[in-house]
Design an enzyme around this catalytic site. Structure first.
Site, short mmCIF file in Angstrom:
data_model
loop_
_atom_site.label_atom_id
_atom_site.label_comp_id
_atom_site.label_asym_id
_atom_site.label_seq_id
_atom_site.Cartn_x
_atom_site.Cartn_y
_atom_site.Cartn_z
N LYS A 38 30.68 -42.19 57.58
CA LYS A 38 30.23 -42.62 56.24
C LYS A 38 31.29 -43.43 55.49
O LYS A 38 30.94 -44.31 54.71
CB LYS A 38 29.82 -41.40 55.40
N ASP A 95 22.49 -40.21 49.14
CA ASP A 95 22.68 -38.75 49.13
C ASP A 95 22.62 -38.17 47.71
O ASP A 95 21.93 -37.18 47.47
CB ASP A 95 24.04 -38.38 49.76
N1 LIG Z 1 21.08 -31.07 52.57
C1 LIG Z 1 21.67 -32.20 52.90
O1 LIG Z 1 21.04 -33.26 52.97
C2 LIG Z 1 23.16 -32.20 53.16
C3 LIG Z 1 23.86 -33.43 53.17
C4 LIG Z 1 25.23 -33.40 53.41
C5 LIG Z 1 25.89 -32.18 53.65
N2 LIG Z 1 25.18 -31.02 53.65
C6 LIG Z 1 25.89 -29.73 53.85
O2 LIG Z 1 26.93 -29.65 52.90
C7 LIG Z 1 28.03 -28.90 53.40
C8 LIG Z 1 29.33 -29.65 53.14
O3 LIG Z 1 29.31 -30.91 53.78
P1 LIG Z 1 30.43 -32.02 53.44
O4 LIG Z 1 30.07 -33.22 54.21
O5 LIG Z 1 30.65 -32.11 51.97
O6 LIG Z 1 31.74 -31.34 54.09
P2 LIG Z 1 33.28 -31.59 53.70
O7 LIG Z 1 33.49 -32.95 53.15
O8 LIG Z 1 34.05 -31.16 54.91
O9 LIG Z 1 33.57 -30.53 52.50
C9 LIG Z 1 33.55 -29.14 52.76
C10 LIG Z 1 33.69 -28.37 51.44
O10 LIG Z 1 33.57 -26.98 51.74
C11 LIG Z 1 34.74 -26.29 51.27
N3 LIG Z 1 35.03 -25.15 52.14
C12 LIG Z 1 35.00 -25.15 53.50
N4 LIG Z 1 35.30 -23.89 53.95
C13 LIG Z 1 35.51 -23.11 52.85
C14 LIG Z 1 35.84 -21.73 52.66
N5 LIG Z 1 36.02 -20.91 53.69
N6 LIG Z 1 35.97 -21.27 51.38
C15 LIG Z 1 35.78 -22.10 50.33
N7 LIG Z 1 35.47 -23.42 50.45
C16 LIG Z 1 35.33 -23.91 51.69
C17 LIG Z 1 35.83 -27.34 51.28
O11 LIG Z 1 36.89 -26.93 50.42
P3 LIG Z 1 38.39 -27.53 50.62
O12 LIG Z 1 38.38 -28.85 49.90
O13 LIG Z 1 39.25 -26.51 49.98
O14 LIG Z 1 38.62 -27.67 52.10
C18 LIG Z 1 35.05 -28.55 50.75
O15 LIG Z 1 34.87 -28.47 49.36
C19 LIG Z 1 27.73 -28.67 54.88
O16 LIG Z 1 27.26 -27.35 55.01
C20 LIG Z 1 26.60 -29.64 55.20
O17 LIG Z 1 25.74 -29.12 56.18
C21 LIG Z 1 23.84 -31.00 53.39
#
Ligand SMILES: NC(=O)c1ccc[n+]([C@@H]2O[C@H](COP(=O)([O-])OP(=O)(O)OC[C@H]3O[C@@H](n4cnc5c(N)ncnc54)[C@H](OP(=O)(O)O)[C@@H]3O)[C@@H](O)[C@H]2O)c1
Length: 279
Positions: free
Chosen positions: A66, A102
């Site tokens: 992305k 998004d």
């Molecule tokens: N419904 C949809 O269309 C859609 C679209 C996109 C994503 N999603 C979902 O959204 C989620 C995040 O995706 P992303 O692309 O944003 O991922 P990302 O950029 O890797 O961000 C992950 C986030 O989760 C936090 N995190 C991870 N493990 C954690 C823990 N053990 N305790 C507390 N915080 C934690 C991270 O905090 P830190 O900054 O501290 O690491 C960060 O804020 C995924 O589950 C994905 O499946 C859904």
């Protein structure tokens, strides 16, 4: 003439976009096909050249491309520029235009339940890629945001990005607090719960008027959403965001109104077949 669309990313086998888009073409009798391609980061530039040479009209972009794809494009829409990420590319007069659906897709997915955004309070748990698009789109709707992240610096950076756009936002620790009492919309955007694990804190004290969303799609009801439901809150899973980012990509490519119900049913049908997803 048949039009061609696709989604590129890696891994890509889990992507449900082909079902959603192909059902939409079928519903409206549009001569088009949507495919998915596994593209490794080292082959992104070649893949983009290949899609252009093969005459694709547009494609979606998912993890991990992305952000890296931006340098391969000719122009960005304001949504893509603000989010610093592209999930949709359109070929227009030979130019590669990057867009991001998004954040606005999330807004569309909650608008019926929230009934108005302006001046309401939203708390976002997480400050990753998904949170960024959602936060900027909610700030554009004039919601007041409070962003809580495990790594506080990332929440502060997101707050600064929102403030640069003229929005109202503060940041805090990823923990329960006073914020629970006055929140209209609570959005769980971290990956916690993706594998069925429990959430690190309780939602005790939250108002039952709060709309609570977990953007995780599978499992459908995360432990976090179960907890919110026990507190009497209305809840939504991540399938609405997934649907509307697709609907908006469709409309960016083809114009007019996408057949939302046909796309919703196709998505639901596929989700029902997945392991953790129950009705
Ligand atoms: N419904 C949809 O269309 C859609 C679209 C996109 C994503 N999603 C979902 O959204 C989620 C995040 O995706 P992303 O692309 O944003 O991922 P990302 O950029 O890797 O961000 C992950 C986030 O989760 C936090 N995190 C991870 N493990 C954690 C823990 N053990 N305790 C507390 N915080 C934690 C991270 O905090 P830190 O900054 O501290 O690491 C960060 O804020 C995924 O589950 C994905 O499946 C859904």
């Amino acid at each position: 003439m048949e039009k061609h669309y696709a989604v590129i990313g890696t891994p890509i086998d889990h992507s449900l976009s082909p079902w959603m888009h192909n059902a939409g073409y079928k519903a409206l009798g549009i001569d088009a096909e949507y495919q998915r391609f596994n593209v490794e980061p080292s082959h992104l530039a070649e893949a983009v050249e290949g899609l252009c040479s093969l005459g694709f009209s547009g494609w979606n972009v998912t993890l991990p491309h992305k952000e890296p794809i931006i340098s391969l494009l000719d122009a960005l829409t304001p949504e893509a520029r603000r989010a610093g990420a592209v999930n949709t590319v359109k070929i227009l007069d030979g130019q590669r235009i990057g867009h991001n659906t998004d954040g606005v897709g999330f807004v569309r997915s909650v608008q019926d339940d929230l009934k108005g955004f302006k001046g309401k309070k939203a708390v976002l748990l997480g400050a990753g890629g998904a949170a960024k698009g959602i936060a900027l789109a909610l700030a554009e709707q004039e919601m007041e945001l409070h962003i809580l992240n495990r790594t506080p610096e990332k929440a502060s950076e997101l707050v600064q990005a929102i403030q640069r756009e003229g929005g109202i936002a503060t940041s805090g620790l990823f923990a329960p607090g006073k914020w629970l009492e006055g929140v209209d919309l609570l959005v769980q955007t971290t990956s916690v719960g993706l594998h069925g694990e429990s959430f690190p804190f309780s939602l005790k004290g939250i108002s039952d008027q709060t709309l609570v969303v977990d953007i995780i799609v599978n499992p459908r009801e995360t432990v976090f959403l179960q907890e919110a439901r026990k507190q009497g809150c209305r809840t939504l899973d991540g399938s609405g965001m997934l649907l509307f980012q697709g609907v908006l990509a469709w409309e960016f490519w083809l114009g007019g109104q996408a057949p939302v119900e046909a796309m919703r049913q196709a998505l639901k049908g596929q989700l029902m077949q997945r392991m953790f997803y129950k009705g």
